[in-house]
Write an enzyme that holds these catalytic residues in place. Sequence first.
Site, short mmCIF file in Angstrom:
data_model
loop_
_atom_site.label_atom_id
_atom_site.label_comp_id
_atom_site.label_asym_id
_atom_site.label_seq_id
_atom_site.Cartn_x
_atom_site.Cartn_y
_atom_site.Cartn_z
N HIS A 58 0.86 -1.24 0.07
CA HIS A 58 0.28 -0.01 0.09
C HIS A 58 0.81 1.32 -0.12
CE1 HIS A 58 1.08 -0.19 4.11
NE2 HIS A 58 0.59 1.02 4.42
N HIS A 73 1.87 7.12 -0.53
CA HIS A 73 0.72 6.09 0.07
C HIS A 73 -0.46 5.91 -0.67
CE1 HIS A 73 -1.63 4.57 3.38
NE2 HIS A 73 -0.48 4.42 4.08
#
Length: 154
Positions: A58, A73
């Site tokens: 992620h 992110h």
Amino acid sequence: MTNQILAPVSGKVVELASVPDPVFSEKLTGDGCAILLEGADVLAPVDGEITLFFETKHAFAITTESGVQVLVHVGLDTVILDGEGITALHQSGEHVTAGTPILHLDLPLLKKRHINLISPVLIVNYEKVRDLTPTGSIGAEVAAGKDAVLRYAV
């Protein structure tokens, strides 16, 4: 010398302060901006070495030659997917150039799981830089690998 950080994803620029997660909005992990992701590819925002790659895929960080670490992110709660719907195209330790595809996303799956697609782009060690400024206006559409979203000096 001014350096730039390219948009790692295509989408709409969001002010970091308005990201609905205090870790990002209060700059606890770094300073920068966020992009409401609209495309399935996540690209390297700078030239450098991938120095951090979460197992859950992620988020990743690239460290430039001058030591500036840029974190991407993907979405806010993608960690709960444990890597599902995210394909890594590179790994930690590899050297990449800005615009290189790093991740490929299964956008229909992320949307089905109601993942918030706001994606922070941060300089983690922002004490190393000065004059960190967004390049465009809030709400502007940016193209991954083409438009600069941040400028800074070392």
